[in-house]
Design a protein around this motif. Structure first.
Motif, PDB file in Angstrom:
ATOM      1  N   ASP A  94      76.091 -36.387  47.802  1.00 16.83           N
ATOM      2  CA  ASP A  94      76.125 -35.670  46.521  1.00 16.83           C
ATOM      3  C   ASP A  94      77.541 -35.600  45.961  1.00 16.83           C
ATOM      4  O   ASP A  94      78.007 -34.552  45.512  1.00 16.83           O
ATOM      5  N   HIS A  95      78.254 -36.723  46.015  1.00 16.82           N
ATOM      6  CA  HIS A  95      79.604 -36.885  45.449  1.00 16.82           C
ATOM      7  C   HIS A  95      80.661 -36.013  46.123  1.00 16.82           C
ATOM      8  O   HIS A  95      81.710 -35.762  45.549  1.00 16.82           O
ATOM      9  N   ALA A  96      80.397 -35.541  47.340  1.00 15.15           N
ATOM     10  CA  ALA A  96      81.378 -34.740  48.071  1.00 15.15           C
ATOM     11  C   ALA A  96      81.540 -35.315  49.477  1.00 15.15           C
ATOM     12  O   ALA A  96      80.562 -35.744  50.080  1.00 15.15           O
ATOM     13  N   PRO A  97      82.786 -35.311  50.000  1.00 13.17           N
ATOM     14  CA  PRO A  97      82.992 -35.789  51.367  1.00 13.17           C
ATOM     15  C   PRO A  97      82.636 -34.706  52.383  1.00 13.17           C
ATOM     16  O   PRO A  97      82.914 -33.524  52.182  1.00 13.17           O
ATOM     17  N   HIS A  98      82.014 -35.120  53.483  1.00 11.62           N
ATOM     18  CA  HIS A  98      81.643 -34.213  54.569  1.00 11.62           C
ATOM     19  C   HIS A  98      82.093 -34.846  55.885  1.00 11.62           C
ATOM     20  O   HIS A  98      82.025 -36.064  56.041  1.00 11.62           O
ATOM     21  N   VAL A  99      82.515 -34.012  56.828  1.00 11.75           N
ATOM     22  CA  VAL A  99      83.027 -34.531  58.096  1.00 11.75           C
ATOM     23  C   VAL A  99      82.696 -33.590  59.247  1.00 11.75           C
ATOM     24  O   VAL A  99      82.687 -32.368  59.086  1.00 11.75           O
ATOM     25  N   ILE A 100      82.402 -34.189  60.391  1.00 10.36           N
ATOM     26  CA  ILE A 100      82.286 -33.493  61.666  1.00 10.36           C
ATOM     27  C   ILE A 100      83.310 -34.131  62.595  1.00 10.36           C
ATOM     28  O   ILE A 100      83.396 -35.356  62.678  1.00 10.36           O
ATOM     29  N   VAL A 101      84.094 -33.319  63.275  1.00 12.14           N
ATOM     30  CA  VAL A 101      85.032 -33.819  64.275  1.00 12.14           C
ATOM     31  C   VAL A 101      84.378 -33.618  65.636  1.00 12.14           C
ATOM     32  O   VAL A 101      83.928 -32.524  65.958  1.00 12.14           O
ATOM     33  N   ALA A 102      84.305 -34.700  66.413  1.00  6.32           N
ATOM     34  CA  ALA A 102      83.577 -34.648  67.677  1.00  6.32           C
ATOM     35  C   ALA A 102      84.387 -35.248  68.816  1.00  6.32           C
ATOM     36  O   ALA A 102      84.905 -36.355  68.695  1.00  6.32           O
ATOM     37  N   SER A 103      84.474 -34.496  69.910  1.00  8.19           N
ATOM     38  CA  SER A 103      85.039 -35.064  71.131  1.00  8.19           C
ATOM     39  C   SER A 103      83.904 -35.568  72.020  1.00  8.19           C
ATOM     40  O   SER A 103      84.139 -36.067  73.109  1.00  8.19           O
ATOM     41  N   SER A 104      82.677 -35.455  71.521  1.00 12.70           N
ATOM     42  CA  SER A 104      81.500 -35.898  72.276  1.00 12.70           C
ATOM     43  C   SER A 104      81.062 -37.308  71.894  1.00 12.70           C
ATOM     44  O   SER A 104      80.012 -37.758  72.347  1.00 12.70           O
ATOM     45  N   PHE A 105      81.841 -38.007  71.072  1.00 12.37           N
ATOM     46  CA  PHE A 105      81.481 -39.358  70.658  1.00 12.37           C
ATOM     47  C   PHE A 105      81.535 -40.294  71.852  1.00 12.37           C
ATOM     48  O   PHE A 105      82.459 -40.228  72.665  1.00 12.37           O
ATOM     49  N   SER A 106      80.558 -41.163  71.977  1.00 15.85           N
ATOM     50  CA  SER A 106      80.479 -42.081  73.116  1.00 15.85           C
ATOM     51  C   SER A 106      80.193 -43.496  72.632  1.00 15.85           C
ATOM     52  O   SER A 106      79.256 -43.716  71.862  1.00 15.85           O
ATOM     53  N   VAL A 107      80.989 -44.434  73.102  1.00 11.24           N
ATOM     54  CA  VAL A 107      80.775 -45.838  72.770  1.00 11.24           C
ATOM     55  C   VAL A 107      80.052 -46.518  73.922  1.00 11.24           C
ATOM     56  O   VAL A 107      79.950 -45.976  75.017  1.00 11.24           O
ATOM     57  N   ILE A 125      96.116 -33.403  61.217  1.00 15.47           N
ATOM     58  CA  ILE A 125      95.006 -33.160  60.283  1.00 15.47           C
ATOM     59  C   ILE A 125      93.681 -32.926  60.995  1.00 15.47           C
ATOM     60  O   ILE A 125      92.710 -32.516  60.363  1.00 15.47           O
ATOM     61  N   CYS A 126      93.638 -33.146  62.294  1.00 15.14           N
ATOM     62  CA  CYS A 126      92.379 -33.030  63.028  1.00 15.14           C
ATOM     63  C   CYS A 126      91.778 -31.632  62.901  1.00 15.14           C
ATOM     64  O   CYS A 126      90.593 -31.473  62.608  1.00 15.14           O
ATOM     65  N   ARG A 127      92.575 -30.602  63.121  1.00 13.66           N
ATOM     66  CA  ARG A 127      92.061 -29.228  63.013  1.00 13.66           C
ATOM     67  C   ARG A 127      91.667 -28.895  61.572  1.00 13.66           C
ATOM     68  O   ARG A 127      90.730 -28.141  61.342  1.00 13.66           O
ATOM     69  N   GLN A 128      92.379 -29.473  60.608  1.00 11.29           N
ATOM     70  CA  GLN A 128      92.022 -29.287  59.194  1.00 11.29           C
ATOM     71  C   GLN A 128      90.642 -29.888  58.922  1.00 11.29           C
ATOM     72  O   GLN A 128      89.807 -29.264  58.271  1.00 11.29           O
ATOM     73  N   LEU A 129      90.406 -31.093  59.424  1.00 15.00           N
ATOM     74  CA  LEU A 129      89.112 -31.741  59.226  1.00 15.00           C
ATOM     75  C   LEU A 129      87.974 -30.937  59.857  1.00 15.00           C
ATOM     76  O   LEU A 129      86.851 -30.950  59.375  1.00 15.00           O
ATOM     77  N   ALA A 130      88.272 -30.233  60.947  1.00 17.81           N
ATOM     78  CA  ALA A 130      87.268 -29.441  61.646  1.00 17.81           C
ATOM     79  C   ALA A 130      87.222 -27.993  61.158  1.00 17.81           C
ATOM     80  O   ALA A 130      86.403 -27.214  61.630  1.00 17.81           O
ATOM     81  N   GLY A 131      88.070 -27.654  60.205  1.00 18.18           N
ATOM     82  CA  GLY A 131      88.215 -26.268  59.764  1.00 18.18           C
ATOM     83  C   GLY A 131      86.989 -25.678  59.091  1.00 18.18           C
ATOM     84  O   GLY A 131      86.083 -26.382  58.640  1.00 18.18           O
ATOM     85  N   GLN A 132      86.998 -24.357  59.005  1.00 19.66           N
ATOM     86  CA  GLN A 132      85.892 -23.622  58.396  1.00 19.66           C
ATOM     87  C   GLN A 132      85.815 -23.830  56.890  1.00 19.66           C
ATOM     88  O   GLN A 132      84.729 -23.834  56.323  1.00 19.66           O
ATOM     89  N   ASP A 133      86.963 -23.989  56.227  1.00 25.04           N
ATOM     90  CA  ASP A 133      86.978 -24.157  54.768  1.00 25.04           C
ATOM     91  C   ASP A 133      86.662 -25.610  54.417  1.00 25.04           C
ATOM     92  O   ASP A 133      87.526 -26.479  54.415  1.00 25.04           O
ATOM     93  N   LYS A 134      85.401 -25.860  54.125  1.00 25.82           N
ATOM     94  CA  LYS A 134      84.945 -27.226  53.874  1.00 25.82           C
ATOM     95  C   LYS A 134      85.596 -27.836  52.635  1.00 25.82           C
ATOM     96  O   LYS A 134      85.726 -29.049  52.540  1.00 25.82           O
ATOM     97  N   ASN A 135      86.040 -27.004  51.690  1.00 25.01           N
ATOM     98  CA  ASN A 135      86.691 -27.510  50.485  1.00 25.01           C
ATOM     99  C   ASN A 135      88.102 -27.999  50.761  1.00 25.01           C
ATOM    100  O   ASN A 135      88.663 -28.734  49.954  1.00 25.01           O
ATOM    101  N   GLN A 136      88.685 -27.606  51.878  1.00 22.09           N
ATOM    102  CA  GLN A 136      90.055 -27.997  52.229  1.00 22.09           C
ATOM    103  C   GLN A 136      90.123 -29.103  53.278  1.00 22.09           C
ATOM    104  O   GLN A 136      91.205 -29.591  53.580  1.00 22.09           O
ATOM    105  N   ARG A 137      88.997 -29.492  53.832  1.00 23.74           N
ATOM    106  CA  ARG A 137      89.010 -30.438  54.943  1.00 23.74           C
ATOM    107  C   ARG A 137      89.709 -31.752  54.605  1.00 23.74           C
ATOM    108  O   ARG A 137      90.427 -32.306  55.432  1.00 23.74           O
TER     109      ARG A 137
END
Length: 171
Positions: free
Chosen positions: A31-44, A85-97
């Protein structure tokens, strides 16, 4: 499933935190907005045929409800340059991520962070319940590798570079 657990959630979190892991930013435009989840559980390496990776997300994640509908997800494996920027991407304020973050949006809506050592463009392959999380399997559609970067490692709630000067042991 119940068990005879002789630990509390704080101890379990501490034990999980002692396992060093890489860090991934899983992101897409919805919906024209960026969204992100930061994960240390990613597995290749979940599967080579078909090419699958996976990560775990909390069942009640307010960000997952957007990402699960994206055509494609961008998975950026973070470098040590991303530590600030990692903690920013994971932050509570989704508008600032994404404030001040250098990224690219593909034609399919996947978001790629600049200077990521590895980047995957994925579609959702399958999702399974896993306790209070969801196990999300991703079908890798495209990838990009930049070898001359220092990986970001998450250990004991802190970020570290992977020290390339340490002598490696043979596998």
């Amino acid at each position: 499933m119940t068990g005879d657990h002789h630990f509390d959630q704080a101890q379990l979190r501490e034990a999980f935190g002692l396992f060093p892991s890489g860090v991934a930013a899983i992101a897409a435009q919805h919906d024209h907005a960026p969204h992100v989840i930061v994960a240390s559980s990613f597995s290749v390496g979940v599967s080579l045929q078909p090419p699958l990776a996976a990560f775990f997300v909390q069942k009640h994640s307010s960000t997952w409800r957007f990402l699960q509908h994206a055509e494609r997800l961008g998975v950026s494996i973070l470098s040590y340059e991303h530590a600030q920027i990692c903690r920013q991407l994971a932050g509570q304020d989704k508008n600032q991520r994404f404030e001040g973050v250098d990224y690219h949006i593909t034609a399919t809506g996947a978001i790629q962070l600049a200077k990521a050592p590895i980047w995957f463009e994925c579609s959702i392959y399958d999702v399974h319940p896993a306790g209070d999380h969801l196990s999300v399997q991703l079908l890798i559609q495209k990838l990009n590798i930049q070898k001359d970067t220092t990986p970001l490692v998450y250990h004991q709630s802190r970020f570290f570079p992977l020290d390339a000067t340490t002598t490696a042991l043979s596998a």
